[in-house]
Scaffold this active site. Sequence first.
Site, PDB file in Angstrom:
ATOM      1  N   LYS A 154       0.978   5.465   3.166  1.00 36.47           N
ATOM      2  CA  LYS A 154      -0.589   5.401   3.132  1.00 36.47           C
ATOM      3  C   LYS A 154      -0.868   3.975   4.014  1.00 36.47           C
ATOM      4  O   LYS A 154      -2.147   3.673   4.023  1.00 36.47           O
ATOM      5  CB  LYS A 154      -0.839   5.402   1.589  1.00 36.47           C
ATOM      6  CG  LYS A 154      -1.010   6.591   0.985  1.00 36.47           C
ATOM      7  CD  LYS A 154      -1.669   6.552  -0.264  1.00 36.47           C
ATOM      8  CE  LYS A 154      -1.640   8.168  -0.952  1.00 36.47           C
ATOM      9  NZ  LYS A 154      -0.197   8.448  -1.458  1.00 36.47           N
ATOM     10  N   ASP A 155      -0.014   3.185   3.920  1.00 33.91           N
ATOM     11  CA  ASP A 155      -0.317   1.874   4.651  1.00 33.91           C
ATOM     12  C   ASP A 155      -0.979   2.322   6.204  1.00 33.91           C
ATOM     13  O   ASP A 155      -1.670   1.601   6.756  1.00 33.91           O
ATOM     14  CB  ASP A 155       0.859   1.084   5.026  1.00 33.91           C
ATOM     15  CG  ASP A 155       1.368   0.135   3.681  1.00 33.91           C
ATOM     16  OD1 ASP A 155       0.283  -0.091   3.088  1.00 33.91           O
ATOM     17  OD2 ASP A 155       2.280  -0.059   3.492  1.00 33.91           O
TER      18      ASP A 155
END
Length: 431
Positions: A107-108
């Site tokens: 998700k970064d």
Amino acid sequence: MQYYSLNHISPKLSFKEATIKGQAPDKGLYFPESIPVLSKDFLANIKEFSKEEIAFKVIQPYVGDEIPETELRRIVAETVNFDFPLVKINDQISSLELFHGPTLAFKDVGARFMSRCLGHFVKNNDKQVTVLVATSGDTGGAVANGFYGVEGVNVVILYPSGKVSSVQELQLTTLGKNISALEVDGTFDDCQQMVKQAFADMELNKELFLTSANSINVARWLPQQFYYFFAYQQWADKNHPPVFCVPSGNFGNICAGLLAHRSGLPAVHFIAACNANNVVTNYLSDGHYEPKKAVATLSNAMDVGSPSNFVRVLELFNKEFISMKNVLSSYSITDAETKNTIADVYTKMNYLLDPHGAVGYLALEKYLETHSDQKGMILETAHPIKFYDVVEPIIKEKVPIPDSIKSILEEKKQSVKMDANFEDLKSYLKQ
Ligand SMILES: *Cc1c(COP(=O)(O)O)cnc(C)c1O
């Protein structure tokens, strides 16, 4: 590029407006009006391009001229400034490690890209933007980290007290500066409910410029295509493209892969690996789509009973069931199988999977049983240390702590405790 709402009532918008709005007023998800096609030349010579160049080529048509080229190149470079290695587990299965970013989960990528785009779009606003987000664990850390230090933007994260892992909690609560964490005495659903009420509250929206960093935002969804191309760049046998197996919850990640495929990414097949939350697995087996209440599993980031991005998958295939089935399969994996897989792959192949990656591994293995001439990869979506409480009892060893999070473990959590009550959130936001 214009974006239309999948509910077809709200008007079309630009990338900028779709990023700021998140969801369309008619509650539909935004979808690009056309899907760019990458040149054959680019794909044939992908080895010669840097990560930054690949990412820029992929995203540029979606952004158009709404962010100047030099600025977009800077945003893209900052989004992908860590490793995305493709690691061989055995002859047939590799792992695309997406956990080398600052919060150790895939998700970064979406959070870093979206935060920088939003930062760019609100730069000359006289009003500060407040990003409100509820998290069950991974989203909060990635969003907090992505927005940390972005000027003109304040981030308020709501998380359920005692229900996120200790690493996840530290990732949310130790940054400070423009990031605040509210520790809610309730469940994730309570947090989400409070956020929804805030967006619907007229008085609050008059005073504040509120927006969300939800995973349905186009600026979080679209950049997830990048690492599918990084994977293909590292894929040795270009004559036999890979099977991509994606641990799936809300179906944003796999939908980005399917979109990349439509733009020209070579792939023989896609697999949605699900835990006991098997709405899509059931749909692909009998054509019947029936959302359910989520059940709790060991791979908790995939505990979704009504996957919000699945409407985008349907749109990609024009709702044609047969053409979808030709490209996409799904398997549902139990917690017992997840545990066995972690143990098995660790002892026999010396590779440590996190619970989400383990669901992916077994799903891919099941598919390959009937497609033994193919090879593939799992997207390893999180580092096992994030789920050490699950993993360590299974392998009966400590998971080594990556250097990148050692410092965080020594920091002190800073949170504001709050009851699960919207009025309390409202007065907090107004102060
Ligand atoms: C969010 C998440 C998923 C699910 O991704 P979707 O895009 O929602 O399908 C899988 N694994 C991990 C570790 C996650 O954090």
